[in-house]
Design an enzyme around this catalytic site. Structure first.
Site, short mmCIF file in Angstrom:
data_model
loop_
_atom_site.label_atom_id
_atom_site.label_comp_id
_atom_site.label_asym_id
_atom_site.label_seq_id
_atom_site.Cartn_x
_atom_site.Cartn_y
_atom_site.Cartn_z
N MET A 30 0.83 -1.21 0.00
CA MET A 30 0.00 0.00 0.00
C MET A 30 0.86 1.25 0.00
O MET A 30 1.61 1.48 0.95
CB MET A 30 -0.95 -0.01 1.20
CG MET A 30 -2.12 -0.96 0.99
SD MET A 30 -3.27 -0.98 2.35
CE MET A 30 -2.31 -1.80 3.60
N GLN A 107 7.69 -4.37 -3.26
CA GLN A 107 7.05 -4.34 -4.57
C GLN A 107 7.77 -3.32 -5.45
O GLN A 107 8.05 -2.20 -5.02
CB GLN A 107 5.58 -3.94 -4.44
CG GLN A 107 4.88 -4.02 -5.79
CD GLN A 107 3.41 -3.62 -5.71
OE1 GLN A 107 3.09 -2.45 -5.58
NE2 GLN A 107 2.53 -4.59 -5.79
N TYR A 185 -0.98 -0.29 -14.11
CA TYR A 185 0.33 0.38 -14.17
C TYR A 185 1.14 -0.21 -15.34
O TYR A 185 0.63 -1.08 -16.05
CB TYR A 185 1.02 0.25 -12.81
CG TYR A 185 0.33 1.12 -11.75
CD1 TYR A 185 0.90 2.29 -11.30
CD2 TYR A 185 -0.93 0.78 -11.26
CE1 TYR A 185 0.26 3.10 -10.36
CE2 TYR A 185 -1.59 1.59 -10.33
CZ TYR A 185 -0.98 2.75 -9.89
OH TYR A 185 -1.63 3.55 -8.98
C1 LIG Z 1 -3.88 3.44 0.26
C2 LIG Z 1 -3.69 2.29 -0.67
C3 LIG Z 1 -2.51 2.17 -1.38
C4 LIG Z 1 -2.29 1.10 -2.25
N1 LIG Z 1 -1.09 0.98 -2.90
C5 LIG Z 1 -0.82 -0.12 -3.64
C6 LIG Z 1 0.49 -0.36 -4.16
O1 LIG Z 1 1.45 0.38 -3.94
N2 LIG Z 1 0.64 -1.47 -4.94
C7 LIG Z 1 -0.37 -2.35 -5.20
O2 LIG Z 1 -0.17 -3.33 -5.90
N3 LIG Z 1 -1.60 -2.17 -4.67
C8 LIG Z 1 -1.84 -1.09 -3.88
N4 LIG Z 1 -3.06 -0.97 -3.27
C9 LIG Z 1 -4.07 -2.05 -3.40
C10 LIG Z 1 -3.98 -3.02 -2.20
O3 LIG Z 1 -2.75 -3.73 -2.19
C11 LIG Z 1 -5.12 -4.06 -2.21
O4 LIG Z 1 -5.05 -4.78 -3.42
C12 LIG Z 1 -6.49 -3.43 -2.10
O5 LIG Z 1 -6.55 -2.49 -1.02
C13 LIG Z 1 -7.59 -4.50 -1.88
O6 LIG Z 1 -7.30 -5.27 -0.70
P1 LIG Z 1 -8.12 -5.01 0.67
O7 LIG Z 1 -9.57 -5.24 0.34
O8 LIG Z 1 -7.59 -5.99 1.65
O9 LIG Z 1 -7.88 -3.58 1.05
C14 LIG Z 1 -3.30 0.13 -2.42
C15 LIG Z 1 -4.50 0.26 -1.71
C16 LIG Z 1 -4.70 1.31 -0.84
C17 LIG Z 1 -5.99 1.40 -0.06
#
Ligand SMILES: Cc1cc2nc3c(=O)[nH]c(=O)nc-3n(C[C@H](O)[C@H](O)[C@H](O)COP(=O)(O)O)c2cc1C
Length: 374
Positions: A30, A107, A185
């Site tokens: 994240m 990552q 991306y």
């Molecule tokens: C604030 C934020 C930042 C994120 N940054 C990334 C990231 O850097 N790379 C990535 O692959 N996914 C990123 N994601 C997606 C999360 O890894 C994840 O796939 C998504 O939040 C769904 O999972 P969850 O339901 O458990 O939150 C981000 C999500 C959030 C909320």
């Protein structure tokens, strides 16, 4: 590895390549936009990541870091891993996590056409991404710009950037890297026919469109040590188009999973942002992709997307064919999620109010302080 039948399946130990993990809980990557302006991870970031290790996550996937200073960066204050100072900053993060007994991989992400900070974004083709830039990451706003098409020479440089960054990650003490080919991306822009009108060898068939990701994975395999993990994150949905499904359904999935496995990927991580695991970790026809990926490749599979409830976690591991669960937003709210599950306590509900002051770690801490003063 010994299976303990009396504990929750997500708390069972697991193995990712040669990496022995205390349980099946993984912190999802994240972006927190909390590095210095030069992309150097800070002491605050080390403390932030240490919280998840302290709370019992077996593995942390640290947020997407940009692998080159030319065109990879997505947001302001995003960390990178292409300078000595950035590498030094990450060493402190890694140390803080390892000292608390968890593993950590980084990552590596190239923003391509969806960069909100690069002056002239680059992409596989001059196709403007759908949708609007993400407000919470500031810098540029409004509709995405039309990127400049990458030449084959620049693609070679981008590939070298990923490989050098992986080498730096190994030197910084990370247990591995995750190559980001998801969420719209750069590498996913290559995989997606609508944004990749490039000629062969990087455009055309599915095999050509996944080629760049595979070349990056296999070069990392050849320059990094045998035990260094190098996995891949894939998704159907895109930040720019959350309803996207792979057009060729299971046929595309088979080609993509086989190609990354052949390139030496240590794991397959299926991201399911926005609509969650139940909706987006299957083909449009309803075939469960986590199970399919594992049966086809034999690789460990990480599931994602709203998997914090302990009964759902149990189901996904036992029936969904996944080996590990990557937890995103709920982990921000519950850095101690594995500990809560062990104590059979429900997780605190995530709320976007956490981002009232912004998406950075400092903003989260300010919000948390305010909540505890109430
Ligand atoms: C604030 C934020 C930042 C994120 N940054 C990334 C990231 O850097 N790379 C990535 O692959 N996914 C990123 N994601 C997606 C999360 O890894 C994840 O796939 C998504 O939040 C769904 O999972 P969850 O339901 O458990 O939150 C981000 C999500 C959030 C909320």
């Amino acid at each position: 590895m010994t299976q303990h039948t009396d504990i929750h399946p997500a708390l069972q130990p697991g193995t990712l390549q040669n990496l022995e993990l205390a349980n099946r809980y993984i912190l999802a990557p994240m972006s927190r936009a909390s590095a210095t302006a030069d992309g150097i991870p800070t002491a605050e970031m080390a403390r932030y990541y240490a919280r998840f290790a302290q709370g019992g996550f077996g593995l942390l996937i640290a947020e997407g870091a940009y692998p080159d200073t030319d065109s990879a960066q997505a947001y302001a204050n995003q960390p990178g891993l292409c300078t000595d100072a950035q590498q030094e900053g990450w060493m402190h993060v890694v140390k803080a996590v390892h000292e608390r007994g968890s593993k950590i991989i980084l990552q590596l992400i190239h923003a391509g056409a969806v960069s909100q900070i690069v002056e002239i974004p680059r992409g596989p083709s001059a196709v403007r991404p759908e949708g609007e830039m993400l407000q919470m990451y500031g810098t540029k706003q409004g509709p995405y710009e039309t990127p400049v098409e990458l030449s084959d020479d620049t693609i070679t440089e981008i590939k070298a950037g990923f490989v050098q960054a992986a080498k730096r990650a190994e030197e910084a003490g990370f247990d591995g890297v995750e190559i980001h080919c998801a969420n719209g991306y750069l590498l996913d822009q290559f995989l997606t026919p609508e944004t990749n009108l490039h000629a062969a060898p990087y455009g055309g068939s599915v095999d050509n469109r996944i080629r760049l990701t595979c070349e990056i994975l296999s070069e990392i395999r050849s320059v990094c040590g045998e035990d260094f993990v190098a996995g891949v994150r894939l998704s159907q949905a895109k930040a720019t188009d959350p309803d996207y499904f792979w057009a060729g359904g299971l046929e595309d999935a088979a080609l993509i999973f086989s190609a990354v496995a052949k390139a030496g990927a240590s794991f397959i991580h299926l991201a399911s942002e926005r609509h969650g695991y139940a909706y987006h970790s299957s083909t449009r026809e309803g075939v469960r992709l986590t199970r399919f990926a594992r049966e086809l490749t034999g690789l460990p599979v990480i599931a994602n997307g709203g998997l914090e409830a302990s009964d759902l976690a149990s189901d996904v591991l036992s029936k969904g064919g996944a080996d590990f669960l990557a937890i995103g937003k709920s982990a921000m709210m519950n850095p101690d999620l594995p500990t809560l599950v062990a104590k059979q306590q429900p997780p605190r509900q995530f709320t976007f109010e956490m981002f009232s002051y912004g998406v950075s770690v400092a903003s989260q801490l300010k919000w948390e302080a305010e909540q505890s003063a109430k």
